[in-house]
Write a protein that holds these residues in place. Structure first.
Motif, PDB file in Angstrom:
ATOM      1  N   THR A  98       0.840  -1.272   0.029  1.00 59.22           N
ATOM      2  CA  THR A  98      -0.109  -0.014   0.060  1.00 59.22           C
ATOM      3  C   THR A  98       0.852   1.196   0.009  1.00 59.22           C
ATOM      4  OG1 THR A  98      -0.286  -0.187   2.281  1.00 59.22           O
ATOM      5  CG2 THR A  98      -2.323  -1.059   1.244  1.00 59.22           C
ATOM      6  N   SER A  99       2.187   0.967   0.102  1.00 60.77           N
ATOM      7  CA  SER A  99       3.239   2.062   0.132  1.00 60.77           C
ATOM      8  C   SER A  99       2.912   2.818  -1.179  1.00 60.77           C
ATOM      9  CB  SER A  99       4.653   1.943   0.492  1.00 60.77           C
ATOM     10  OG  SER A  99       5.564   2.243  -0.297  1.00 60.77           O
ATOM     11  N   ASP A 100       3.301   4.245  -1.550  1.00 61.86           N
ATOM     12  CA  ASP A 100       3.339   5.049  -2.633  1.00 61.86           C
ATOM     13  C   ASP A 100       4.456   4.333  -3.519  1.00 61.86           C
ATOM     14  OD1 ASP A 100       1.276   6.264  -1.796  1.00 61.86           O
ATOM     15  OD2 ASP A 100       2.404   7.945  -0.968  1.00 61.86           O
ATOM     16  N   ARG A 109      -1.235  -5.404   4.675  1.00 58.68           N
ATOM     17  CA  ARG A 109      -2.211  -5.586   5.539  1.00 58.68           C
ATOM     18  C   ARG A 109      -3.720  -5.027   4.933  1.00 58.68           C
ATOM     19  NH1 ARG A 109      -0.084  -1.866  10.725  1.00 58.68           N
ATOM     20  NH2 ARG A 109       0.104  -0.448   8.969  1.00 58.68           N
ATOM     21  N   ARG A 166      -7.586  -2.803   0.557  1.00 63.15           N
ATOM     22  CA  ARG A 166      -7.042  -1.272   0.132  1.00 63.15           C
ATOM     23  C   ARG A 166      -6.320  -1.268  -1.039  1.00 63.15           C
ATOM     24  NH1 ARG A 166      -3.883   0.959   4.421  1.00 63.15           N
ATOM     25  NH2 ARG A 166      -3.541  -1.213   4.713  1.00 63.15           N
ATOM     26  N   ASP A 186       1.445  -9.078   7.294  1.00 62.69           N
ATOM     27  CA  ASP A 186       1.587  -7.941   8.617  1.00 62.69           C
ATOM     28  C   ASP A 186       3.062  -8.088   8.566  1.00 62.69           C
ATOM     29  OD1 ASP A 186       1.845  -6.570  10.698  1.00 62.69           O
ATOM     30  OD2 ASP A 186      -0.280  -6.927  11.575  1.00 62.69           O
ATOM     31  N   ALA A 187       3.838  -6.961   8.834  1.00 62.68           N
ATOM     32  CA  ALA A 187       5.120  -7.357   9.123  1.00 62.68           C
ATOM     33  C   ALA A 187       5.317  -7.472  10.462  1.00 62.68           C
ATOM     34  CB  ALA A 187       5.786  -5.845   8.734  1.00 62.68           C
ATOM     35  N   VAL A 197       9.487  -3.265   1.126  1.00 63.04           N
ATOM     36  CA  VAL A 197       9.149  -1.687   1.145  1.00 63.04           C
ATOM     37  C   VAL A 197       8.607  -1.141   2.341  1.00 63.04           C
ATOM     38  CG1 VAL A 197       8.370   0.066  -0.365  1.00 63.04           C
ATOM     39  CG2 VAL A 197       8.396  -2.155  -1.334  1.00 63.04           C
ATOM     40  N   PHE A 198       8.063  -2.143   3.124  1.00 62.84           N
ATOM     41  CA  PHE A 198       6.975  -1.464   4.287  1.00 62.84           C
ATOM     42  C   PHE A 198       7.919  -0.833   5.368  1.00 62.84           C
ATOM     43  CE2 PHE A 198       8.215  -5.968   5.273  1.00 62.84           C
ATOM     44  CZ  PHE A 198       8.700  -5.771   6.412  1.00 62.84           C
ATOM     45  N   GLY A 199       7.496   0.396   6.115  1.00 63.89           N
ATOM     46  CA  GLY A 199       8.278   1.045   6.904  1.00 63.89           C
ATOM     47  C   GLY A 199       7.398   1.845   7.807  1.00 63.89           C
ATOM     48  N   TYR A 253      13.340   5.475  14.623  1.00 62.14           N
ATOM     49  CA  TYR A 253      13.498   5.046  13.051  1.00 62.14           C
ATOM     50  C   TYR A 253      14.822   5.088  12.683  1.00 62.14           C
ATOM     51  CZ  TYR A 253      12.323   5.613   8.153  1.00 62.14           C
ATOM     52  OH  TYR A 253      12.163   5.574   6.826  1.00 62.14           O
ATOM     53  N   LYS A 310      16.361   1.422  10.897  1.00 60.22           N
ATOM     54  CA  LYS A 310      16.913   1.727   9.593  1.00 60.22           C
ATOM     55  C   LYS A 310      18.387   1.257   9.638  1.00 60.22           C
ATOM     56  CE  LYS A 310      13.317   2.421   6.961  1.00 60.22           C
ATOM     57  NZ  LYS A 310      12.939   1.196   6.059  1.00 60.22           N
ATOM     58  N   GLY A 367      16.493   9.246  -0.055  1.00 60.31           N
ATOM     59  CA  GLY A 367      16.626  10.611   0.883  1.00 60.31           C
ATOM     60  C   GLY A 367      15.295  10.994   1.142  1.00 60.31           C
ATOM     61  N   VAL A 421      11.344  11.499  -0.085  1.00 62.23           N
ATOM     62  CA  VAL A 421      10.465  11.076  -0.879  1.00 62.23           C
ATOM     63  C   VAL A 421       9.016  11.614  -0.768  1.00 62.23           C
ATOM     64  CG1 VAL A 421       9.818   9.187  -2.468  1.00 62.23           C
ATOM     65  CG2 VAL A 421      11.682   9.113  -0.874  1.00 62.23           C
ATOM     66  N   THR A 433       5.631  11.116  -0.405  1.00 62.39           N
ATOM     67  CA  THR A 433       4.726  10.186  -0.161  1.00 62.39           C
ATOM     68  C   THR A 433       3.809  10.414   1.226  1.00 62.39           C
ATOM     69  OG1 THR A 433       5.921   8.806   1.479  1.00 62.39           O
ATOM     70  CG2 THR A 433       6.603   8.365  -0.911  1.00 62.39           C
ATOM     71  N   THR A 469       5.770  11.305   4.385  1.00 62.74           N
ATOM     72  CA  THR A 469       6.337  12.899   4.563  1.00 62.74           C
ATOM     73  C   THR A 469       5.362  13.812   4.257  1.00 62.74           C
ATOM     74  OG1 THR A 469       7.152  12.446   2.269  1.00 62.74           O
ATOM     75  CG2 THR A 469       8.643  11.762   3.966  1.00 62.74           C
TER      76      THR A 469
HETATM   77  N1  LIG Z   1       9.164   8.895   2.230  1.00 62.85           N
HETATM   78  C1  LIG Z   1      10.154   8.946   2.573  1.00 62.85           C
HETATM   79  O1  LIG Z   1      11.118  10.290   2.452  1.00 62.85           O
HETATM   80  C2  LIG Z   1      11.281   7.811   2.663  1.00 62.85           C
HETATM   81  C3  LIG Z   1      12.628   8.082   2.957  1.00 62.85           C
HETATM   82  C4  LIG Z   1      13.537   7.117   3.217  1.00 62.85           C
HETATM   83  C5  LIG Z   1      13.105   5.857   3.358  1.00 62.85           C
HETATM   84  N2  LIG Z   1      11.762   5.661   3.114  1.00 62.85           N
HETATM   85  C6  LIG Z   1      11.104   4.152   3.262  1.00 62.85           C
HETATM   86  O2  LIG Z   1      10.576   3.877   2.079  1.00 62.85           O
HETATM   87  C7  LIG Z   1       9.624   2.753   2.355  1.00 62.85           C
HETATM   88  C8  LIG Z   1       7.996   3.218   1.833  1.00 62.85           C
HETATM   89  O3  LIG Z   1       7.534   4.261   2.336  1.00 62.85           O
HETATM   90  P1  LIG Z   1       6.870   5.261   1.898  1.00 62.85           P
HETATM   91  O4  LIG Z   1       7.531   6.749   1.822  1.00 62.85           O
HETATM   92  O5  LIG Z   1       6.416   4.941   0.441  1.00 62.85           O
HETATM   93  O6  LIG Z   1       5.648   5.722   2.667  1.00 62.85           O
HETATM   94  P2  LIG Z   1       4.215   4.988   2.877  1.00 62.85           P
HETATM   95  O7  LIG Z   1       3.429   5.271   1.752  1.00 62.85           O
HETATM   96  O8  LIG Z   1       3.743   5.628   4.200  1.00 62.85           O
HETATM   97  O9  LIG Z   1       4.377   3.488   3.290  1.00 62.85           O
HETATM   98  C9  LIG Z   1       4.649   2.957   4.290  1.00 62.85           C
HETATM   99  C10 LIG Z   1       4.221   1.405   4.279  1.00 62.85           C
HETATM  100  O10 LIG Z   1       4.433   0.619   5.174  1.00 62.85           O
HETATM  101  C11 LIG Z   1       3.457  -0.267   5.498  1.00 62.85           C
HETATM  102  N3  LIG Z   1       3.453  -0.889   6.768  1.00 62.85           N
HETATM  103  C12 LIG Z   1       3.467  -0.159   7.966  1.00 62.85           C
HETATM  104  N4  LIG Z   1       3.545  -0.994   9.013  1.00 62.85           N
HETATM  105  C13 LIG Z   1       3.338  -2.438   8.292  1.00 62.85           C
HETATM  106  C14 LIG Z   1       3.100  -3.557   8.920  1.00 62.85           C
HETATM  107  N5  LIG Z   1       3.062  -3.843  10.236  1.00 62.85           N
HETATM  108  N6  LIG Z   1       2.816  -4.607   8.135  1.00 62.85           N
HETATM  109  C15 LIG Z   1       2.868  -4.347   6.598  1.00 62.85           C
HETATM  110  N7  LIG Z   1       3.084  -3.134   6.145  1.00 62.85           N
HETATM  111  C16 LIG Z   1       3.286  -2.323   7.026  1.00 62.85           C
HETATM  112  C17 LIG Z   1       2.117   0.717   5.286  1.00 62.85           C
HETATM  113  O11 LIG Z   1       0.959  -0.012   5.065  1.00 62.85           O
HETATM  114  P3  LIG Z   1      -0.332   0.555   5.839  1.00 62.85           P
HETATM  115  O12 LIG Z   1      -1.019   1.123   4.571  1.00 62.85           O
HETATM  116  O13 LIG Z   1      -1.254  -0.794   5.925  1.00 62.85           O
HETATM  117  O14 LIG Z   1      -0.218   1.460   6.853  1.00 62.85           O
HETATM  118  C18 LIG Z   1       2.540   1.314   4.085  1.00 62.85           C
HETATM  119  O15 LIG Z   1       2.088   0.987   2.878  1.00 62.85           O
HETATM  120  C19 LIG Z   1       9.528   2.783   3.943  1.00 62.85           C
HETATM  121  O16 LIG Z   1      10.477   1.436   4.274  1.00 62.85           O
HETATM  122  C20 LIG Z   1      10.288   4.076   4.422  1.00 62.85           C
HETATM  123  O17 LIG Z   1      10.918   3.760   5.565  1.00 62.85           O
HETATM  124  C21 LIG Z   1      10.813   6.608   2.758  1.00 62.85           C
END
Ligand SMILES: NC(=O)c1ccc[n+]([C@@H]2O[C@H](COP(=O)([O-])OP(=O)(O)OC[C@H]3O[C@@H](n4cnc5c(N)ncnc54)[C@H](OP(=O)(O)O)[C@@H]3O)[C@@H](O)[C@H]2O)c1
Length: 243
Positions: free
Chosen positions: A10-12, A33, A37, A59-60, A83-85, A148, A152, A179, A181, A183, A186
């Motif tokens: 579900t992450s972007d 999860r 969705r 579910d992670a 990808v999850f985080g 966090y 990481k 760096g 992103v 989404t 953020t």
């Molecule tokens: N955005 C940034 O600036 C940035 C920078 C560096 C690294 N990252 C990393 O990039 C990755 C993707 O993040 P994003 O920016 O695309 O943000 P995002 O759209 O908020 O994605 C985070 C994802 O993690 C999932 N998640 C959280 N807890 C979970 C669980 N217990 N089980 C399964 N899935 C779970 C969320 O699922 P739900 O929809 O179910 O909550 C969501 O799909 C992450 O690992 C993040 O740490 C992001």
């Protein structure tokens, strides 16, 4: 049949990566999860690529379910993208361990649990690619997000060791350090547009780097140099800064 498994779909960023692989003709499994969705993503991918991704519940944090989750996948993946985080609330985590624990569980423990299972499967086959989306936040602890960042950091070290271990078994591991992103994660943050990637830019970089068997990818590229500077600021100065 080979497939690409995307954990945290579900992450972007995950959706953008799924698009790049589907455009290359790969069969995609989206794991998240509450899969309901993902129906919008599934319909959108059917229209764009003429192929329907499989949807699987994942579910992670529920690490006890990971072995059965992997065993019951509709096909064996040759590429697994983690990808999850969970960024979480750093201040809350300091006062409430359940928040700190969740940050550690999702970003580190859950990732290690799921990827160990994929690693064993791939090393038995003697091929495959594991992609872990870590973060530049793991390179140095900062006052604003040290829960966090430390989770990481652990994930980055895990991926480095796993890469070394699996190299001898024919399996490749790519560490991705984004760096900023743009989404959901953020959405509330004021990000410098010159330093901020779109999920689509990250996805293209990730798939390219995996195909070229790169070990570590910074995306956008300038973060490699930004982090080299940040890592080298003397601790006595760094601790006085408000980062
Ligand atoms: N955005 C940034 O600036 C940035 C920078 C560096 C690294 N990252 C990393 O990039 C990755 C993707 O993040 P994003 O920016 O695309 O943000 P995002 O759209 O908020 O994605 C985070 C994802 O993690 C999932 N998640 C959280 N807890 C979970 C669980 N217990 N089980 C399964 N899935 C779970 C969320 O699922 P739900 O929809 O179910 O909550 C969501 O799909 C992450 O690992 C993040 O740490 C992001």
């Amino acid at each position: 049949m080979n497939s690409v498994l995307i954990l945290g779909a579900t992450s972007d960023i995950a959706e953008a990566i799924a698009h790049v692989y589907a455009a290359k003709g790969e069969d995609v499994i989206l794991a998240a999860r509450n899969c309901s969705r993902l129906e919008r993503v599934k319909t959108d991918m059917e229209i764009r690529f003429g192929k329907s991704p499989e949807l699987v519940e994942f579910d992670a944090e529920n690490t006890d379910s990971h072995t059965d989750f992997y065993k019951n996948l509709p096909s064996r993946p040759h590429i697994v993208v983690c990808v999850f985080g969970y960024l979480g609330d750093n201040e809350k985590a300091l006062h409430d361990f359940s928040e700190a624990s969740r940050i550690i569980q999702v970003n580190y423990t859950g990732a290690v649990s799921a990827l160990n299972i994929a690693a064993v499967d791939m090393m038995q086959k003697g091929s495959g690619t594991i992609i872990g989306i870590s973060s530049v936040a793991g390179e140095r602890g900062r006052q604003s997000n040290f829960h966090y960042g430390s989770a990481k950091a652990g994930f980055t070290a895990y991926l480095s060791g796993l890469r070394n271990y699996l190299f001898h078994k024919g399996v490749h591991v790519l560490t991705v350090k984004p760096g900023f992103v743009k989404t959901k994660m953020t959405a509330e943050m004021p990000l410098n547009p010159k330093l901020t990637a779109t999920p689509q830019q990250i996805a293209r970089d990730v798939v390219n780097a995996a195909e070229k068997k790169k070990n570590v990818l910074y995306s956008l590229w300038m973060w490699k140099y930004i982090m080299a500077i940040i890592r080298n600021i003397p601790e006595g100065i760094f601790k006085k800064m408000k980062l």
